[in-house]
Design an enzyme around this catalytic site. Sequence first.
Site, mmCIF file in Angstrom:
data_model
loop_
_atom_site.group_PDB
_atom_site.id
_atom_site.type_symbol
_atom_site.label_atom_id
_atom_site.label_comp_id
_atom_site.label_asym_id
_atom_site.label_seq_id
_atom_site.Cartn_x
_atom_site.Cartn_y
_atom_site.Cartn_z
ATOM 1 N N GLU A 91 0.812 -1.217 0.000
ATOM 2 C CA GLU A 91 0.000 0.000 0.000
ATOM 3 C C GLU A 91 0.844 1.265 0.000
ATOM 4 O O GLU A 91 1.973 1.264 0.456
ATOM 5 C CB GLU A 91 -0.840 0.035 1.281
ATOM 6 C CG GLU A 91 -1.718 -1.153 1.434
ATOM 7 C CD GLU A 91 -2.190 -1.346 2.868
ATOM 8 O OE1 GLU A 91 -2.534 -0.340 3.513
ATOM 9 O OE2 GLU A 91 -2.198 -2.490 3.315
ATOM 10 N N CYS A 334 -2.180 1.235 8.926
ATOM 11 C CA CYS A 334 -1.160 0.424 8.263
ATOM 12 C C CYS A 334 -1.618 -0.999 7.988
ATOM 13 O O CYS A 334 -2.030 -1.707 8.879
ATOM 14 C CB CYS A 334 0.064 0.331 9.153
ATOM 15 S SG CYS A 334 0.737 1.906 9.536
HETATM 16 N N1 SAH Z 1 7.433 0.133 11.498
HETATM 17 C C1 SAH Z 1 7.499 1.557 11.607
HETATM 18 C C2 SAH Z 1 6.647 2.312 10.578
HETATM 19 C C3 SAH Z 1 5.286 1.822 10.221
HETATM 20 S S1 SAH Z 1 3.857 2.293 11.059
HETATM 21 C C4 SAH Z 1 7.124 1.998 12.990
HETATM 22 O O1 SAH Z 1 6.749 1.156 13.794
HETATM 23 O O2 SAH Z 1 7.262 3.173 13.288
HETATM 24 C C5 SAH Z 1 3.669 4.021 11.129
HETATM 25 C C6 SAH Z 1 3.047 4.439 12.467
HETATM 26 O O3 SAH Z 1 1.671 4.016 12.599
HETATM 27 C C7 SAH Z 1 3.791 3.838 13.662
HETATM 28 O O4 SAH Z 1 3.947 4.826 14.637
HETATM 29 C C8 SAH Z 1 2.829 2.767 14.120
HETATM 30 O O5 SAH Z 1 3.070 2.411 15.453
HETATM 31 C C9 SAH Z 1 1.491 3.428 13.877
HETATM 32 N N2 SAH Z 1 0.341 2.528 13.842
HETATM 33 C C10 SAH Z 1 0.255 1.257 13.417
HETATM 34 N N3 SAH Z 1 -0.988 0.776 13.569
HETATM 35 C C11 SAH Z 1 -1.727 1.770 14.082
HETATM 36 C C12 SAH Z 1 -3.093 1.897 14.460
HETATM 37 N N4 SAH Z 1 -3.943 0.888 14.351
HETATM 38 N N5 SAH Z 1 -3.492 3.081 14.948
HETATM 39 C C13 SAH Z 1 -2.632 4.125 15.061
HETATM 40 N N6 SAH Z 1 -1.347 4.068 14.733
HETATM 41 C C14 SAH Z 1 -0.890 2.902 14.252
#
Ligand code: SAH
Length: 362
Positions: A91, A334
Amino acid sequence: MSKPVLLQMFPEELAQWFKEQGQPAFRAKQVFGWLHKGAGFDQMSNLPLALREQMAEQAAANPIDIISRHRSQKEDTVKLLFSLADGHCVEGVLMRYRYGVTLCLSTQVGCRMGCSFCASTLEGLARNLTAGEMMGMVLLANGELPADERAHNIVLMGSGEPFDNYDEVVRFLRLVSHPEGLNIGLRHISLSTCGLTEQIRRFAMEGLPVTLSVSLHAPDDQIRAQMMPVARAWPMDALLDACRYYIAQTGRRVVFEYALVDGVNNQSEHARALAARLRGMQCHVNLIPLNHVPERQLRGVTRTQADAFLKELETLHISATLRREMGDDIAGACGQLRRRHLKKGADASLAVALDSTGEDTV
Ligand code: SAH
């Protein structure tokens, strides 16, 4: 054997490739420029026809394609589903802000970090993306915008952990910021990590002063470990030390991501503990109301709860903002769109599924 992907190469590597093809090395500069404008071989109008045909036979320009587009109704957000040459899909999201268009990119197909609130990791890691594939996504995403527009900001915040795919991500950052290509300023690029501490220290030395975002999500190791397995490998003290090192090396402040989860990390005591941990650091806290993931039991917070947490941090003199939720009606969190696609198994049913929830497919 699959064809070499020219978008994966720096001009020097392209020059070598042209030499091997019996072509003059100066073609590399021309072709690098064309490729990074998103041109196909047949559009490279200042190259001889025979060369264009030879390239089309021997090499791949852009290795990926767009499967589908999903435009959110309430926000100016377009979620793109890309297909890779081996049949995987990933995505990306285009988001229009007042100051320009931001593109959110994935760095891996799936993820193996196992965060409890994230959809990307539910099926584990399928494979890393290559720099050429990430470049391909940028160019295709730009092609979705009006002719005079392109993404000015890139955030590596889609599926995957950038530092679990370190070499390809670093190559991508050098390619996308290359002066003879798209030339996107490193200051316009953010990289988000779940906190792979050794790689933060290594990255600090790359001479790539992007904005480093660190997914903290908790004020202490105990809460963090409930949400993020990575916290068991790297305690917060070590993580914050590595962040201080990054700040010292690059002169850039670090952004801490903090997803508010009801009853887990959103109480006043958590705000106070967080402020105490971050005091004196050149940093900013980005609060995100948890985006609901159907497969996960965790609950997000109300706007009022999020505002209260924000106010508490501000009172404690911690620089913080509350990120507005964009694209949650198009499975903006994500990994959600890819999961829907995997579940449905076909483009057509994906489009129907999205239509039935009142979303536009473009
Ligand atoms: N792996 C990296 C980048 C990908 S996610 C990381 O962990 O930073 C990008 C951001 O979205 C990260 O801060 C992650 O923790 C957050 N994220 C993932 N799922 C989420 C959700 N359901 N609600 C809010 N933030 C989320």
